[in-house]
Design a protein around this motif. Structure first.
Motif, PDB file in Angstrom:
ATOM      1  N   ASN A 152     -15.038  30.737  -8.434  1.00  0.00           N
ATOM      2  CA  ASN A 152     -15.819  29.672  -9.047  1.00  0.00           C
ATOM      3  C   ASN A 152     -15.346  28.295  -8.591  1.00  0.00           C
ATOM      4  O   ASN A 152     -16.161  27.407  -8.298  1.00  0.00           O
ATOM      5  N   SER A 153     -14.043  28.107  -8.545  1.00  0.00           N
ATOM      6  CA  SER A 153     -13.507  26.797  -8.144  1.00  0.00           C
ATOM      7  C   SER A 153     -13.837  26.490  -6.692  1.00  0.00           C
ATOM      8  O   SER A 153     -14.012  25.330  -6.316  1.00  0.00           O
ATOM      9  N   GLN A 154     -13.947  27.540  -5.872  1.00  0.00           N
ATOM     10  CA  GLN A 154     -14.282  27.362  -4.457  1.00  0.00           C
ATOM     11  C   GLN A 154     -15.782  27.448  -4.200  1.00  0.00           C
ATOM     12  O   GLN A 154     -16.228  27.269  -3.063  1.00  0.00           O
ATOM     13  N   GLN A 155     -16.561  27.706  -5.269  1.00  0.00           N
ATOM     14  CA  GLN A 155     -18.006  27.915  -5.140  1.00  0.00           C
ATOM     15  C   GLN A 155     -18.290  28.955  -4.053  1.00  0.00           C
ATOM     16  O   GLN A 155     -19.142  28.777  -3.170  1.00  0.00           O
ATOM     17  N   THR A 189     -23.046  32.037 -12.241  1.00  0.00           N
ATOM     18  CA  THR A 189     -23.910  31.264 -11.348  1.00  0.00           C
ATOM     19  C   THR A 189     -23.154  30.045 -10.842  1.00  0.00           C
ATOM     20  O   THR A 189     -22.551  29.296 -11.630  1.00  0.00           O
ATOM     21  N   LEU A 190     -23.158  29.832  -9.533  1.00  0.00           N
ATOM     22  CA  LEU A 190     -22.493  28.689  -8.916  1.00  0.00           C
ATOM     23  C   LEU A 190     -23.479  27.523  -8.879  1.00  0.00           C
ATOM     24  O   LEU A 190     -24.529  27.607  -8.237  1.00  0.00           O
ATOM     25  N   ASP A 218     -29.965  30.262  -8.313  1.00  0.00           N
ATOM     26  CA  ASP A 218     -29.186  31.489  -8.169  1.00  0.00           C
ATOM     27  C   ASP A 218     -29.954  32.461  -7.278  1.00  0.00           C
ATOM     28  O   ASP A 218     -31.143  32.724  -7.508  1.00  0.00           O
ATOM     29  N   ASP A 219     -29.279  33.006  -6.254  1.00  0.00           N
ATOM     30  CA  ASP A 219     -29.931  33.933  -5.321  1.00  0.00           C
ATOM     31  C   ASP A 219     -30.478  35.178  -5.999  1.00  0.00           C
ATOM     32  O   ASP A 219     -31.341  35.863  -5.436  1.00  0.00           O
ATOM     33  N   ASN A 268     -18.952  23.301 -10.995  1.00  0.00           N
ATOM     34  CA  ASN A 268     -19.760  23.732 -12.131  1.00  0.00           C
ATOM     35  C   ASN A 268     -20.250  25.165 -11.962  1.00  0.00           C
ATOM     36  O   ASN A 268     -20.672  25.565 -10.868  1.00  0.00           O
ATOM     37  N   VAL A 269     -20.208  25.913 -13.043  1.00  0.00           N
ATOM     38  CA  VAL A 269     -20.736  27.277 -13.069  1.00  0.00           C
ATOM     39  C   VAL A 269     -21.466  27.490 -14.382  1.00  0.00           C
ATOM     40  O   VAL A 269     -21.269  26.755 -15.344  1.00  0.00           O
ATOM     41  N   TRP A 270     -22.314  28.504 -14.414  1.00  0.00           N
ATOM     42  CA  TRP A 270     -22.966  28.938 -15.655  1.00  0.00           C
ATOM     43  C   TRP A 270     -22.519  30.363 -15.932  1.00  0.00           C
ATOM     44  O   TRP A 270     -22.762  31.262 -15.153  1.00  0.00           O
ATOM     45  N   ARG A 271     -21.846  30.539 -17.066  1.00  0.00           N
ATOM     46  CA  ARG A 271     -21.233  31.834 -17.361  1.00  0.00           C
ATOM     47  C   ARG A 271     -22.132  32.766 -18.165  1.00  0.00           C
ATOM     48  O   ARG A 271     -21.942  33.980 -18.152  1.00  0.00           O
ATOM     49  N   ASP A 272     -23.088  32.217 -18.877  1.00  0.00           N
ATOM     50  CA  ASP A 272     -23.927  33.050 -19.751  1.00  0.00           C
ATOM     51  C   ASP A 272     -25.054  33.687 -18.944  1.00  0.00           C
ATOM     52  O   ASP A 272     -26.238  33.432 -19.161  1.00  0.00           O
TER      53      ASP A 272
END
Length: 529
Positions: free
Chosen positions: A283-286, A187-188, A75-76, A193-197
């Motif tokens: 998120n789906s498109q990152q 987070t992409l 993650d940037d 895939n993403v991280w939501r927490d």
């Protein structure tokens, strides 16, 4: 006519705080990882020739983080802003800004030596002209492009590690909407895939300092674009409110006559377009939000899910929250119990301070109650009620600071969720600010709240409070000192009486002159307090 006149002021503006400085949003700066622009006053990087600052390596906190984010290097925003820049301006004294061209919050003047405290006022206490001016300032910010800052439209990887910069212009108001989105986005992780927490501005200790900086920066930006150095954000005191008192055309926009989810056409805000509200699409498109318009502001106050938020917060809710002595506790996230921060944010019950994420109270309650653009975290700043609401939340934070007077060490130094430790830099601000730097009284940052300007009696109580708290911290030592003093006094008194008895038969001519025991004690045993 007012907006037209205010537009001309833009050319005279100085830099302000925000996201990516325009002068650093280029391939050279990204590849060198250096953002040390020259100060216009002397043409040197960071105003070094005028002793305003110098270009320095960024010192990152090495304190351990909590377990909520189990990744590294994906993650940037991790170790902000080191993915983009590892050298920035470090300003000296009271200077501030991405090129040290500004004064720190609370200071002004040519050399930033003049202290000044401005007062934030209740929006309902503003005169008609003051209120109209505030609304005009908001609309101006929505229609003027930021001269100093741009937003990123791609991740560092998508920018080919800096060789393909991806930035775009944005208006002043939406710059802050985008910053709020960027701090709270998922987070992409690649693919779908993403991280939501993860959230660098919510659900952890930095929630209150982060929004404090956000408002200060927003306030200063309005001062810049309007030339009105006296401008302050008004607040909406929503305690015990039965409905949305600012949701009318006189203030922040009434309800549309045929569509209850939209604003009245008579409100200037009905023409505003929102950005950064489609998190699932990004998120789906990152992809990152690129600030494309996504439709009008949506708001339907009071028609929210009553099982989650049955009412607006009460005065009793606020008072209970203020009584909590711990700023943070336990896991230091939305599951924290007896945490002032978590209770004020709205994840804990305002009557027990026990975490209950299924309910939304205090700060969260207002967002849910608005039942529209303001109810989705990442895009909530699109609704201008956001700044009124958060100004009042900040005032509650200020009341807690004044009541409990915590030392800086009360703010967690380690093991908080990512980005929330005391020495972490706040995402996505450049110039850089640490969380702990804003865990202090608002007057030290140059502002106060009208309803917190206490009478003399309260000021005397505030004066005594820190001494009482210090005494409480050393009570065991005080008790020990008192016991020891009593023993010493008893021994001395006994010795004196014994001497008197022994010398009792001595004639008055040769009897020594004795000091009375009470006077003796006063001379030989003195308290340090």
């Amino acid at each position: 006519m007012l907006l037209f006149a205010l537009g001309f002021l833009l050319v005279f503006l100085q830099p302000s705080s925000g996201q990516f400085p325009r002068v650093c949003a280029n391939m050279q700066s990204l590849l060198s990882k250096e953002c040390c622009p020259p100060w216009d006053g002397d043409g040197s990087p960071c105003g070094e020739l005028s002793s305003r600052g110098s270009c320095q390596n960024i010192l990152l906190s090495q304190a351990p983080l909590g377990p909520q984010f189990p990744f590294s290097g994906v993650d940037d925003r991790e170790d902000w802003p080191s993915v983009f820049y590892n050298r920035t301006c470090r300003c000296e004294g009271n200077f501030m800004g991405f090129n040290c061209g500004e004064c720190k919050f609370g200071f002004s003047g040519l050399n930033c030596t003049e202290r000044r405290v401005r007062t934030r006022r209740n929006i309902f206490q503003l005169t008609t002209s003051e209120k109209n001016k505030f609304l005009a300032y908001l609309n101006l910010a929505k229609n003027i492009p930021s001269q100093d800052y741009v937003i990123a439209t791609g991740t560092y990887t998508q920018m080919n590690n800096g060789s393909n910069p991806m930035f775009r212009d944005i208006n002043v108001y939406d710059l802050f909407v985008w910053m709020h989105y960027y701090a709270s986005r998922d987070t992409l992780l690649g693919g779908s895939n993403v991280w939501r927490d993860i959230d660098f501005a919510h659900e952890a200790p930095g929630f209150l300092p982060w929004h404090r900086v956000f408002l200060l920066m927003w306030e200063r930006q309005i001062q810049r674009i309007t030339g009105d150095e006296n401008f302050t954000i008004p607040y909406w005191d929503w305690r015990d409110a039965e409905d949305c008192g600012v949701c009318n055309d006189e203030y922040m926009g009434g309800r549309h006559p045929t569509n209850p989810n939209l604003l009245s056409p008579a409100s200037i805000f009905s023409s505003w377009q929102v950005i950064c509200t489609r998190s699932e699409e990004y998120n789906s498109q990152q992809a990152l939000c690129n600030a494309t318009s996504e439709g009008p502001i949506r708001r339907n106050p009071g028609n929210n899910d009553k099982s989650r938020t049955p009412r607006l917060p009460s005065s009793a809710d606020v008072e209970f929250c203020l009584s909590l002595t711990q700023y943070e506790s336990g896991s230091m996230d939305k599951m924290a119990n007896y945490s002032f921060r978590n209770t004020l944010e709205g994840f804990a019950d305002p009557q027990t301070a026990i975490s209950n994420p299924a309910q939304s109270s205090l700060h969260n309650a207002l967002h849910i109650y608005m039942n529209g653009s303001m109810s989705q975290v990442q895009g909530s700043a699109n609704d201008p009620i956001f700044v009124l609401h958060h100004a009042f939340v900040d005032s509650i934070f200020e009341r807690w600071l004044r009541r409990h007077r915590p030392m800086l060490e009360v703010y967690p130094a380690a093991n908080a969720p990512i980005g929330h430790n005391r020495e972490n830099y706040m995402v996505p601000f450049i110039p850089l600010y640490r969380n702990g730097e804003f865990f202090k009284f608002s007057r030290e940052l140059g502002y106060d709240y009208e309803y917190l300007q206490e009478p003399a009696l309260e000021s005397f109580q505030d004066f005594l409070t820190p001494y009482l708290q210090q005494a409480r911290q050393i009570w065991a030592w005080l008790v020990g000192a008192a016991v020891f003093g009593g023993i010493v006094t008893a021994v001395l008194t006994g010795l004196i009486r014994a001497c008197r008895k022994k010398k009792g038969g001595t004639s008055s001519e040769i009897q020594p002159l004795l000091i009375e025991s009470e006077d003796y004690n006063n001379i030989t045993y003195q308290s340090n307090f």
